[in-house]
Design a protein around this motif. Structure first.
Motif, PDB file in Angstrom:
ATOM      1  N   ASN A 199      28.200 -46.719  64.173  1.00  0.00           N
ATOM      2  CA  ASN A 199      27.684 -46.718  62.831  1.00  0.00           C
ATOM      3  C   ASN A 199      26.622 -47.571  62.837  1.00  0.00           C
ATOM      4  O   ASN A 199      26.563 -48.772  62.191  1.00  0.00           O
ATOM      5  N   MET A 230      23.352 -42.479  66.654  1.00  0.00           N
ATOM      6  CA  MET A 230      23.863 -42.374  65.213  1.00  0.00           C
ATOM      7  C   MET A 230      25.030 -41.700  65.208  1.00  0.00           C
ATOM      8  O   MET A 230      25.998 -41.575  64.244  1.00  0.00           O
ATOM      9  N   GLU A 250      23.694 -47.432  61.304  1.00  0.00           N
ATOM     10  CA  GLU A 250      23.284 -47.921  60.121  1.00  0.00           C
ATOM     11  C   GLU A 250      24.036 -49.125  59.529  1.00  0.00           C
ATOM     12  O   GLU A 250      22.951 -49.915  58.990  1.00  0.00           O
ATOM     13  N   GLN A 251      25.191 -49.196  59.557  1.00  0.00           N
ATOM     14  CA  GLN A 251      25.775 -50.506  59.020  1.00  0.00           C
ATOM     15  C   GLN A 251      25.388 -51.842  59.825  1.00  0.00           C
ATOM     16  O   GLN A 251      25.448 -52.721  59.381  1.00  0.00           O
ATOM     17  N   MET A 287      19.593 -48.236  52.646  1.00  0.00           N
ATOM     18  CA  MET A 287      19.371 -47.676  53.803  1.00  0.00           C
ATOM     19  C   MET A 287      18.324 -46.490  54.038  1.00  0.00           C
ATOM     20  O   MET A 287      18.646 -45.624  53.376  1.00  0.00           O
ATOM     21  N   THR A 288      17.101 -46.456  54.715  1.00  0.00           N
ATOM     22  CA  THR A 288      16.552 -45.136  54.790  1.00  0.00           C
ATOM     23  C   THR A 288      16.665 -44.958  56.227  1.00  0.00           C
ATOM     24  O   THR A 288      16.650 -45.550  57.242  1.00  0.00           O
ATOM     25  N   LEU A 289      16.857 -43.459  56.378  1.00  0.00           N
ATOM     26  CA  LEU A 289      17.090 -42.743  57.749  1.00  0.00           C
ATOM     27  C   LEU A 289      16.015 -41.875  57.723  1.00  0.00           C
ATOM     28  O   LEU A 289      15.418 -40.962  56.826  1.00  0.00           O
TER      29      LEU A 289
END
Lengths: 242, 242, 242, 242
Positions: free
Chosen positions: C52, C48, C54-55, C1-3
């Motif tokens: 969750n 964010m 990103e999940q 995952m890229t933030l």
């Protein structure tokens, strides 16, 4: 709620170091604090990104302090003297700069996986600074973790931190406990499908025998993942706050 | 100007890794890029916090990519396989996700101090990826740096990365050069009061002998500090851009 | 995952503007994207910090783009021409710079409260850019919202955006719909204890009459809070992804 | 040096609000503080990104506090009651939470362009909180600024803040001064090629007549840009610190 992304130059680690801090809006001069440690591969923002930390900080009116762990196992090693940094530099720095109490009865430590190990280790070794410890799915036996094929940590990385059989032995939680005989309150949990569940049961039996009423085992379902931890973090913080 | 603070989970380093990127407003599909490396104790935000990087990115219409170095000396070690990560994971990830050219003629590498060492090392070993190298006050001789009392790096930390006399020898810039015989364009500078000035002069003589017209020495005044680097970064980026 | 925490200088808003973006690790050249809008008082990091994200981005293999809304109601006003900025500058900028598809069939918009209003408005007015809309507890009637004592927005702030009865009328979702007759897929939900539940039922009846099978009502329990939204965001993103 | 990116929910502005703070490493309980305001189009990170703020904070051993200005001209308006927020919420919040003195003799305010206007306005109206003011290239006459074709601010945006001739008049620095007759120390500078140079000369004559020895004019060359400000910020902070 105030969110602070702090970065300061540490003399111990010879670099800039990030800590994410959440402070409730109740304008206290000295908040109770939870030092909340993350696991292997995570960083200072991971707790915020997986769990509604701010809502929980408000619910329990505690500051929550989330330092980056740099995969250092919360342990002193040649590359990163993390443990000394944490106790001698990070804690006084944050307590001095932010409205965080430095009394042991107001400081709690918690963590997950590698951070659960770190919480037990830093907590047990510093009863004059920390009064409650919550270990979520901790690495309960570092030697088993080293040799477990399900461990995400490469052997050569592990071995740069725990670089001899003696160092492994000295850093086992049970041996640390026997060395200092702490009597803090301890909460432990570990999902029934966690690949380190057996090691957690061994540690559970040891600690409940030593700590009696100061020890609490929280039986939970689930594996070694955020699914398990996000379900239980509210209860863990509630236990620390009460 | 667009500023991006990126954080991604790396498989090589087993953690989240931060890279700060600056992209001009000229809406290109494939910018020329400078991979700009920092020195010991710094992080991915250090260049932005000491030098007006965005103004320079706009002036030369280049993207500037500033990865964190984690005090790893841009070198593979047991704790942090940084060099492999940089070449095999970071470069393709950033070039694939952002509007950055992946052609060698559009990719330059520069750095200061430990980052100057990193620029020479990563550059020389990857001529098929990188066509120009600028080393500002680089650690020109890592063995001398190890033993220099003015070095900010503790011996035990250094020795976790370069953990044998052979590894030190293999990782000397001159030996890396002799191994691969690269013919990229190289700029080198080092302040006349820098504690590593002598080592830089040795490297200068070696490289101008090998690279001839491809080598440029920029004589500058000053010591090993941001005072020196902030005065010269404009000229360095201008040399890369032309 | 890229933030990615992006900040770019916008010509429409005359300032730097922040957008948080999450991109899965599947290395696509053109991800499907959810433009995920926040509510009044929130910012680009709020999603964010509460859910969750990103999940969920990984689960559905979609990029999630979370721009700050600046309390501007996703509407053009004298102080902040937000709507024009969003459609003419933000969307092409992000689609051009990041691996985000610019095809309408790959772009979805969703939001909560003020952001639910924004999702419906921006979505309906741009069927050539956006193909699916999910409105969570949207401000379904801005005039009622203005006059509702439970509304968190001060009257004078509201009135700087919607500064005449005509502007309020023109910006009601139902009137926007009647003006453009879009036929996108729409999902709507609103907790049964939400203070805007009645207005949502009116909008529901209108939209299911107009959109027929393209309209989905998701009946949920709860009030106007993150408790409700965190329970349902997985299902909402799943509906967008399918 | 500690860098803090703070974000807190403000009751005045009904949103999360960002302030960047730099604190030296001298571990004081109550630092002297410079509230450093940015200009139109900038944000809380702009000073850090253009000038070596941390080096200067260390040099003068002062905390530097850089709040975002949201293009609100540091003035109360219907959309953003910025002035009230700054004085009644931001200053006590930061002084209460961080090791910042709340004594007037330890609090200084400075700014550039719109921020120079803000420094003069907030400073003059709050002599019981702030003892020194430094205005760099300030908007010295807001009516001229409104009508100046070189002004970057659209008329309709300006007019949402200063929404009547009376409000413009009441908010002219000279009229604010005449209303409160402050006697703080004031430094003013403006580049000789600045498009607001003439207005600055008018303000200079007014203030030196009123403040006598408390007023300092710093004659500088240059236009209305960071080139001018980066050359002079060291001297400005030095004047505040002495």
């Amino acid at each position: 709620m105030t969110l602070l992304n702090t970065s300061f130059r540490t003399n111990f680690l010879h670099t800039y170091f990030k800590t994410t801090v959440v402070i409730p809006d109740t304008d206290k001069a000295n908040y109770k604090a939870v030092w909340l440690l993350h696991g292997y591969t995570a960083d200072d923002t991971t707790w915020m990104r997986n769990v509604n930390i701010e809502q929980l900080a408000a619910k329990y009116d505690m500051a929550i302090i989330m330092p980056e762990g740099r995969n250092a196992f919360y342990t002193d090693s040649n590359f990163i003297p993390y443990y000394s940094f944490f106790v001698k530099e990070l804690m006084p720095k944050i307590q001095g700069m932010l409205p965080i109490s430095d009394k042991p009865e107001d400081n709690y430590i918690a963590g997950v996986s590698m951070g659960g190990y770190g919480a037990l280790k830093i907590g047990f070794l510093n009863p004059e600074k920390i009064s409650k410890i919550a270990a979520m799915s901790p690495v309960a036996d570092i030697e088993h973790f080293r040799n477990n094929e399900k461990s995400p940590m490469p052997l050569n990385t592990f071995d740069t931190i725990f670089d001899s059989p003696e160092k492994i032995k000295d850093n086992q939680i049970i041996n640390i406990f026997n060395q200092v005989h702490p009597d803090q309150k301890v909460l432990q949990l570990c999902g029934d499908e966690d690949f380190m569940h057996e090691d957690n049961i061994v540690l559970k039996k040891f600690l409940e025998d030593k700590l009696n009423d100061n020890y609490t085992w929280l039986p939970v379902k689930g594996d070694h993942s955020w699914t398990t931890w996000s379900k239980n973090i509210d209860q863990v913080l509630g236990w620390l706050a009460k």
